[in-house]
Motif scaffolding. Structure first.
Motif, PDB file in Angstrom:
ATOM      1  N   ILE A  33       4.555   1.638 -10.527  1.00 50.10           N
ATOM      2  CA  ILE A  33       3.753   0.574 -11.195  1.00 50.10           C
ATOM      3  C   ILE A  33       2.584   0.142 -10.564  1.00 50.10           C
ATOM      4  CG2 ILE A  33       4.288  -2.160 -11.347  1.00 50.10           C
ATOM      5  CD1 ILE A  33       7.221  -1.720 -11.820  1.00 50.10           C
ATOM      6  N   LYS A  34       2.579   0.286  -9.015  1.00 52.74           N
ATOM      7  CA  LYS A  34       1.013   0.110  -8.488  1.00 52.74           C
ATOM      8  C   LYS A  34       0.161   1.174  -9.034  1.00 52.74           C
ATOM      9  CE  LYS A  34       3.003  -1.868  -4.105  1.00 52.74           C
ATOM     10  NZ  LYS A  34       3.142  -1.508  -2.696  1.00 52.74           N
ATOM     11  N   LYS A  35       0.562   2.157  -9.165  1.00 57.79           N
ATOM     12  CA  LYS A  35      -0.440   3.267  -9.951  1.00 57.79           C
ATOM     13  C   LYS A  35      -0.688   3.049 -11.157  1.00 57.79           C
ATOM     14  CE  LYS A  35      -0.846   8.175 -10.638  1.00 57.79           C
ATOM     15  NZ  LYS A  35      -0.197   9.572 -10.650  1.00 57.79           N
ATOM     16  N   TYR A  36       0.136   2.488 -12.156  1.00 58.01           N
ATOM     17  CA  TYR A  36      -0.101   1.948 -13.342  1.00 58.01           C
ATOM     18  C   TYR A  36      -1.201   0.653 -13.376  1.00 58.01           C
ATOM     19  CZ  TYR A  36       0.286   0.185 -18.015  1.00 58.01           C
ATOM     20  OH  TYR A  36       0.345  -0.334 -19.357  1.00 58.01           O
ATOM     21  N   VAL A  37      -1.115  -0.198 -12.291  1.00 56.24           N
ATOM     22  CA  VAL A  37      -1.912  -1.506 -12.258  1.00 56.24           C
ATOM     23  C   VAL A  37      -3.323  -1.036 -11.982  1.00 56.24           C
ATOM     24  CG1 VAL A  37      -2.146  -3.389 -10.940  1.00 56.24           C
ATOM     25  CG2 VAL A  37      -0.110  -3.209 -11.958  1.00 56.24           C
ATOM     26  N   GLU A  38      -3.289  -0.102 -10.996  1.00 58.57           N
ATOM     27  CA  GLU A  38      -4.827   0.262 -10.444  1.00 58.57           C
ATOM     28  C   GLU A  38      -5.482   1.031 -11.640  1.00 58.57           C
ATOM     29  OE1 GLU A  38      -3.863   2.897  -7.284  1.00 58.57           O
ATOM     30  OE2 GLU A  38      -3.761   1.264  -6.072  1.00 58.57           O
ATOM     31  N   GLU A  39      -4.734   1.989 -12.580  1.00 64.48           N
ATOM     32  CA  GLU A  39      -5.278   2.335 -13.553  1.00 64.48           C
ATOM     33  C   GLU A  39      -5.599   1.751 -14.902  1.00 64.48           C
ATOM     34  OE1 GLU A  39      -2.661   5.365 -14.841  1.00 64.48           O
ATOM     35  OE2 GLU A  39      -2.800   6.802 -12.781  1.00 64.48           O
ATOM     36  N   THR A  40      -4.831   0.627 -15.087  1.00 65.44           N
ATOM     37  CA  THR A  40      -5.055  -0.326 -16.405  1.00 65.44           C
ATOM     38  C   THR A  40      -5.526  -1.795 -16.054  1.00 65.44           C
ATOM     39  OG1 THR A  40      -2.707  -1.298 -16.388  1.00 65.44           O
ATOM     40  CG2 THR A  40      -3.203   0.859 -17.551  1.00 65.44           C
ATOM     41  N   GLY A  41      -5.288  -2.077 -14.621  1.00 68.14           N
ATOM     42  CA  GLY A  41      -5.822  -3.642 -14.448  1.00 68.14           C
ATOM     43  C   GLY A  41      -4.714  -4.485 -14.659  1.00 68.14           C
ATOM     44  N   ALA A  42      -3.528  -4.274 -14.973  1.00 64.65           N
ATOM     45  CA  ALA A  42      -2.397  -5.147 -15.613  1.00 64.65           C
ATOM     46  C   ALA A  42      -1.930  -5.867 -14.402  1.00 64.65           C
ATOM     47  CB  ALA A  42      -1.180  -4.120 -16.010  1.00 64.65           C
ATOM     48  N   TYR A  78       0.661  -6.889 -11.922  1.00 66.83           N
ATOM     49  CA  TYR A  78       1.637  -6.395 -11.074  1.00 66.83           C
ATOM     50  C   TYR A  78       2.866  -7.215 -11.013  1.00 66.83           C
ATOM     51  CZ  TYR A  78       4.554  -4.382  -7.017  1.00 66.83           C
ATOM     52  OH  TYR A  78       5.396  -3.904  -6.522  1.00 66.83           O
ATOM     53  N   GLU A  79       2.652  -8.504 -10.844  1.00 61.85           N
ATOM     54  CA  GLU A  79       4.093  -9.197 -10.644  1.00 61.85           C
ATOM     55  C   GLU A  79       4.563  -9.608 -12.093  1.00 61.85           C
ATOM     56  OE1 GLU A  79       5.492 -10.833  -8.128  1.00 61.85           O
ATOM     57  OE2 GLU A  79       3.779  -9.634  -6.993  1.00 61.85           O
ATOM     58  N   ASN A  80       3.750  -9.580 -13.236  1.00 59.71           N
ATOM     59  CA  ASN A  80       4.306  -9.532 -14.635  1.00 59.71           C
ATOM     60  C   ASN A  80       5.130  -8.659 -14.890  1.00 59.71           C
ATOM     61  OD1 ASN A  80       3.277 -12.267 -15.198  1.00 59.71           O
ATOM     62  ND2 ASN A  80       1.736 -11.482 -16.368  1.00 59.71           N
ATOM     63  N   LEU A  81       4.841  -7.237 -14.673  1.00 60.53           N
ATOM     64  CA  LEU A  81       5.325  -5.896 -14.848  1.00 60.53           C
ATOM     65  C   LEU A  81       6.529  -5.858 -13.964  1.00 60.53           C
ATOM     66  CD1 LEU A  81       2.100  -3.436 -14.989  1.00 60.53           C
ATOM     67  CD2 LEU A  81       3.759  -4.183 -16.827  1.00 60.53           C
ATOM     68  N   ILE A  82       6.422  -6.347 -12.811  1.00 55.33           N
ATOM     69  CA  ILE A  82       7.767  -6.232 -11.912  1.00 55.33           C
ATOM     70  C   ILE A  82       8.677  -7.269 -12.539  1.00 55.33           C
ATOM     71  CG2 ILE A  82       8.577  -6.911  -9.693  1.00 55.33           C
ATOM     72  CD1 ILE A  82       7.420  -4.335  -9.368  1.00 55.33           C
ATOM     73  N   ASP A  83       8.549  -8.443 -12.934  1.00 56.95           N
ATOM     74  CA  ASP A  83       9.317  -9.526 -13.744  1.00 56.95           C
ATOM     75  C   ASP A  83       9.882  -8.774 -14.769  1.00 56.95           C
ATOM     76  OD1 ASP A  83       9.036 -11.323 -11.676  1.00 56.95           O
ATOM     77  OD2 ASP A  83       7.475 -12.433 -12.753  1.00 56.95           O
ATOM     78  N   GLU A  84       9.123  -8.140 -15.676  1.00 56.27           N
ATOM     79  CA  GLU A  84       9.815  -7.706 -16.922  1.00 56.27           C
ATOM     80  C   GLU A  84      10.834  -6.706 -16.758  1.00 56.27           C
ATOM     81  OE1 GLU A  84       6.411  -6.067 -19.188  1.00 56.27           O
ATOM     82  OE2 GLU A  84       5.560  -7.985 -19.528  1.00 56.27           O
ATOM     83  N   GLU A  85      10.288  -5.760 -15.736  1.00 63.96           N
ATOM     84  CA  GLU A  85      11.161  -4.663 -15.072  1.00 63.96           C
ATOM     85  C   GLU A  85      12.838  -5.295 -14.519  1.00 63.96           C
ATOM     86  OE1 GLU A  85      11.246  -1.378 -16.078  1.00 63.96           O
ATOM     87  OE2 GLU A  85       9.542  -2.050 -17.093  1.00 63.96           O
ATOM     88  N   MET A  86      12.432  -6.252 -13.678  1.00 65.99           N
ATOM     89  CA  MET A  86      13.553  -6.920 -12.954  1.00 65.99           C
ATOM     90  C   MET A  86      14.443  -7.390 -14.001  1.00 65.99           C
ATOM     91  SD  MET A  86      13.340 -10.502 -10.845  1.00 65.99           S
ATOM     92  CE  MET A  86      12.439 -10.961 -12.232  1.00 65.99           C
ATOM     93  N   ILE A  87      13.968  -7.957 -15.211  1.00 68.58           N
ATOM     94  CA  ILE A  87      14.936  -8.339 -16.213  1.00 68.58           C
ATOM     95  C   ILE A  87      15.666  -7.319 -16.843  1.00 68.58           C
ATOM     96  CG2 ILE A  87      15.231  -9.870 -18.538  1.00 68.58           C
ATOM     97  CD1 ILE A  87      13.114 -11.764 -17.128  1.00 68.58           C
TER      98      ILE A  87
END
Length: 65
Positions: free
Chosen positions: A33-42, A44-53
């Motif tokens: 996820i960190k790698k994806y965030v670095e590539e896309t600028g998304a 991080y917290e929102n992605l973690i929250d989505e995956e958490m649910i």
């Protein structure tokens, strides 16, 4: 499997389950996820929250009534 008493579905218990799921997701997918965030600028917290649910739906819950 996660064992839960049916009468113990308080907001506090739900937050505990979300925290367990968050730690699990961070451990399993944190680096990708960190790698994806670095590539896309998304965000991080929102992605973690989505995956958490999503991750909560993979658990097997046993309710003791």
């Amino acid at each position: 499997m996660i064992y839960i008493k049916f009468q113990d579905l308080s907001e506090e218990k739900q937050e505990d389950l979300l925290q367990v799921s968050r730690e699990h997701v961070t451990h399993l997918y944190g680096e990708s996820i960190k790698k994806y965030v670095e590539e896309t600028g998304a965000d991080y917290e929102n992605l973690i929250d989505e995956e958490m649910i999503k991750n909560l739906y993979t658990y097997n819950f046993v309710f003791n009534i």
